[in-house]
Motif scaffolding. Structure first.
Motif, PDB file in Angstrom:
ATOM      1  N   SER A  60     -50.774  57.114 170.780  1.00 24.87           N
ATOM      2  CA  SER A  60     -51.087  58.315 171.558  1.00 24.87           C
ATOM      3  C   SER A  60     -52.501  58.314 172.107  1.00 24.87           C
ATOM      4  O   SER A  60     -52.825  59.119 172.977  1.00 24.87           O
ATOM      5  CB  SER A  60     -50.889  59.558 170.678  1.00 24.87           C
ATOM      6  OG  SER A  60     -51.706  59.459 169.511  1.00 24.87           O
ATOM      7  N   ALA A  61     -53.356  57.421 171.625  1.00 27.71           N
ATOM      8  CA  ALA A  61     -54.736  57.390 172.112  1.00 27.71           C
ATOM      9  C   ALA A  61     -54.778  56.995 173.577  1.00 27.71           C
ATOM     10  O   ALA A  61     -53.907  56.282 174.082  1.00 27.71           O
ATOM     11  CB  ALA A  61     -55.566  56.412 171.282  1.00 27.71           C
ATOM     12  N   ILE A 110     -50.853  49.500 166.872  1.00 27.56           N
ATOM     13  CA  ILE A 110     -49.638  49.365 166.080  1.00 27.56           C
ATOM     14  C   ILE A 110     -49.717  50.063 164.727  1.00 27.56           C
ATOM     15  O   ILE A 110     -48.715  50.595 164.237  1.00 27.56           O
ATOM     16  CB  ILE A 110     -49.292  47.860 165.880  1.00 27.56           C
ATOM     17  CG1 ILE A 110     -47.975  47.693 165.126  1.00 27.56           C
ATOM     18  CG2 ILE A 110     -50.424  47.135 165.188  1.00 27.56           C
ATOM     19  CD1 ILE A 110     -46.772  48.241 165.829  1.00 27.56           C
ATOM     20  N   SER A 111     -50.871  50.116 164.104  1.00 27.99           N
ATOM     21  CA  SER A 111     -50.969  50.697 162.764  1.00 27.99           C
ATOM     22  C   SER A 111     -50.890  52.216 162.758  1.00 27.99           C
ATOM     23  O   SER A 111     -50.768  52.824 161.689  1.00 27.99           O
ATOM     24  CB  SER A 111     -52.279  50.268 162.095  1.00 27.99           C
ATOM     25  OG  SER A 111     -53.394  50.703 162.848  1.00 27.99           O
ATOM     26  N   SER A 112     -50.942  52.837 163.943  1.00 25.83           N
ATOM     27  CA  SER A 112     -50.936  54.304 163.994  1.00 25.83           C
ATOM     28  C   SER A 112     -49.960  54.874 165.021  1.00 25.83           C
ATOM     29  O   SER A 112     -50.076  56.051 165.378  1.00 25.83           O
ATOM     30  CB  SER A 112     -52.350  54.819 164.300  1.00 25.83           C
ATOM     31  OG  SER A 112     -52.807  54.315 165.554  1.00 25.83           O
ATOM     32  N   VAL A 113     -48.987  54.085 165.496  1.00 29.62           N
ATOM     33  CA  VAL A 113     -48.026  54.640 166.461  1.00 29.62           C
ATOM     34  C   VAL A 113     -47.228  55.754 165.785  1.00 29.62           C
ATOM     35  O   VAL A 113     -46.921  55.681 164.588  1.00 29.62           O
ATOM     36  CB  VAL A 113     -47.074  53.546 166.997  1.00 29.62           C
ATOM     37  CG1 VAL A 113     -47.824  52.556 167.847  1.00 29.62           C
ATOM     38  CG2 VAL A 113     -46.335  52.845 165.861  1.00 29.62           C
ATOM     39  N   GLY A 134     -43.821  63.566 167.668  1.00 33.15           N
ATOM     40  CA  GLY A 134     -44.902  63.510 168.647  1.00 33.15           C
ATOM     41  C   GLY A 134     -45.068  62.145 169.264  1.00 33.15           C
ATOM     42  O   GLY A 134     -46.196  61.668 169.465  1.00 33.15           O
ATOM     43  N   GLU A 135     -43.952  61.517 169.602  1.00 32.11           N
ATOM     44  CA  GLU A 135     -44.014  60.180 170.188  1.00 32.11           C
ATOM     45  C   GLU A 135     -44.707  60.209 171.554  1.00 32.11           C
ATOM     46  O   GLU A 135     -44.600  61.168 172.301  1.00 32.11           O
ATOM     47  CB  GLU A 135     -42.607  59.607 170.314  1.00 32.11           C
ATOM     48  CG  GLU A 135     -41.951  59.317 168.973  1.00 32.11           C
ATOM     49  CD  GLU A 135     -40.488  58.933 169.113  1.00 32.11           C
ATOM     50  OE1 GLU A 135     -40.176  57.747 168.957  1.00 32.11           O
ATOM     51  OE2 GLU A 135     -39.674  59.838 169.378  1.00 32.11           O
ATOM     52  N   SER A 136     -45.381  59.110 171.848  1.00 33.17           N
ATOM     53  CA  SER A 136     -46.094  58.968 173.106  1.00 33.17           C
ATOM     54  C   SER A 136     -45.275  58.061 174.018  1.00 33.17           C
ATOM     55  O   SER A 136     -45.390  56.840 173.950  1.00 33.17           O
ATOM     56  CB  SER A 136     -47.488  58.376 172.852  1.00 33.17           C
ATOM     57  OG  SER A 136     -48.211  58.252 174.044  1.00 33.17           O
ATOM     58  N   SER A 137     -44.439  58.674 174.859  1.00 32.30           N
ATOM     59  CA  SER A 137     -43.441  57.919 175.627  1.00 32.30           C
ATOM     60  C   SER A 137     -43.732  57.951 177.125  1.00 32.30           C
ATOM     61  O   SER A 137     -44.308  58.921 177.646  1.00 32.30           O
ATOM     62  CB  SER A 137     -42.042  58.491 175.376  1.00 32.30           C
ATOM     63  OG  SER A 137     -41.749  58.524 173.993  1.00 32.30           O
TER      64      SER A 137
END
Length: 435
Positions: A115-116, A123-126, A132-135
């Motif tokens: 989301s950044a 990858i460690s914080s997706v 709240g996915e960042s799509s």
């Protein structure tokens, strides 16, 4: 001899012979044959003198040409040269200066991912699935644009070298130091790639931060290299690991043994030990690593890199926090993990090349460590990524790349909807002008 002088002397000699000939014939009568012989000898003498003059003229012209070429070479040698690897100059202090770098434009289309706002690896914080996915996002940046300066000053005790390299990947795309160091003999002092977490054995990627299983760590350090022979060397260093979770009292100690079995096969064995310190407690962290590079053919290269680390999260990228503390700042337990990256690069032609890569990281299931976190979705049990890219260079300074990456993280804890997995699914593109 001066050719003008020869020409000047030739005419009176010929005239004198011509005058003397009738006189000789009057003083002493001679036969017709003797007269003809004297005329033939006079003609041969004249021809010989003319040939000698021509030879001297030719020699003078050659000498003038050689002198002109020598002066031209001297002028060129005194003029600063534009080399293929950069602009070669002289500094006021007498150092040779070489300028290099690139202008780099990155873009990505993110189906799922971090989301950044920054478009590089997260990858460690997706976000976990359904949380709240960042799509479906498009991101672009020129922050990885790079500028570097190489220095070298000849001295009576040997060359003193140095490097300064910067890019714009600091906070909010501000200028940051990548490399800044000096070298003297076998010593290096300054900031450059960590002696433990080296990028040499990572498969090629477009992502400026690399993928799971690898490391792109630069640290301030004092380093010494000892060469056993042309194929083997040992590098030892004292490093500032830049671990914000620890109050550094002593530098991390690292060692790396490099060996080339042949021109096509090289390996690197590495070790690291460091102290982790809080206001109330200390713990020793350590790690080992092994990297290998094999040229299967002139166009096919295989790379592999492996790490096992306990108690540290500062050297190898994407790892969980190295240690956890209680309210009294006592260290409760440490994280331990293994990671690996594998990849193969194929040079299809002088303009085209491509890479297939895979990276994996797995943390030990240490309940004492895991239970110290109130939100267990923030720590990862497993991470993996796979990628495929292709690069095209229409001309040497320009490189265009396209890359697809897919990866997942599995957390130790589940989100409210029961999901423990997050997804990284994106398409990266890059355009670089190297100078």
């Amino acid at each position: 001899m001066n050719t003008q002088f020869l020409n000047f002397m030739l005419k009176p000699i010929t005239l004198a012979c011509a005058i003397a000939l009738p006189a000789v014939t009057q003083a002493a009568p001679a036969s017709e044959a003797e007269v003809e012989q004297m005329r033939a000898e006079l003609k041969a003498l004249k021809t010989m003198m003319q040939q000698y003059v021509q030879q001297q003229n030719s020699l003078s012209a050659n000498l003038a040409e050689v002198k002109a070429k020598s002066e031209s070479v001297a002028v060129q040698a005194s003029t600063p040269a534009m080399k293929a690897e950069g602009l070669s100059l002289k500094t006021k202090g007498g150092a040779e200066l070489n300028v290099y770098g690139n202008v780099r434009a990155d873009a990505l289309y993110q189906s799922e991912g971090g989301s950044a706002a920054r478009l590089y690896n997260q990858i460690s914080s997706v976000p976990l699935e359904g949380n709240g996915e960042s799509s479906d996002r498009l991101k672009a940046s020129l922050a990885a644009t790079r500028l570097g300066l190489d220095f070298k000053t000849p001295t009576q005790a040997g060359d003193v070298g140095g490097k300064i390299e910067v890019d714009f990947l600091g906070a909010n795309d501000t200028l940051r130091i990548r490399h800044a160091y000096l070298t003297y003999g076998d010593w290096l002092i300054g900031q450059t790639w960590s002696n433990f977490a080296v990028p040499d054995y990572m498969p090629e990627t477009i992502d400026a931060l690399g993928y799971v299983g690898g490391a792109v760590k630069r640290t301030p350090q004092v380093r010494y290299t000892y060469k056993f022979d042309p194929a083997t060397n040992l590098v030892v260093a004292a490093e500032d690991s830049k671990d914000d979770s620890s109050n550094m009292r002593l530098p991390a100690l690292t060692a790396r043994l490099n060996h080339k079995f042949s021109d096509t096969f090289a390996v690197s064995a590495r070790a690291m030990g460091t102290e982790k310190k809080t206001d109330a407690d200390t713990e020793t962290a350590w790690g080992v690593g092994l990297g290998a590079k094999l040229d299967l053919t002139e166009r096919t290269v295989v790379k592999a890199d492996y790490y096992h680390v306990k108690g540290d999260s500062s050297f190898v990228s994407w790892a969980n926090l190295g240690f956890v503390v209680n309210a009294n700042k006592d260290i409760i337990d440490t994280n331990e993990f293994d990671s690996i990256s594998l990849g193969i690069t194929q040079q299809f032609s002088p303009q085209w090349r491509g890479t297939l890569g895979y990276g994996y990281m797995k943390a030990d299931e240490n309940n004492s460590y895991i239970n110290a976190f109130s939100d267990k979705t923030k720590i990862n049990k497993e991470l993996w990524q796979a990628w495929a890219n292709v690069f095209y260079s229409p001309t040497k300074p320009i490189s265009l790349g396209l890359e697809y990456v897919y990866g997942e993280r599995e957390a130790f804890g589940a989100a409210p909807n029961g999901s423990t997995k997050g997804e990284d699914n994106r398409l990266n593109a890059v355009a670089m002008y190297n100078f």
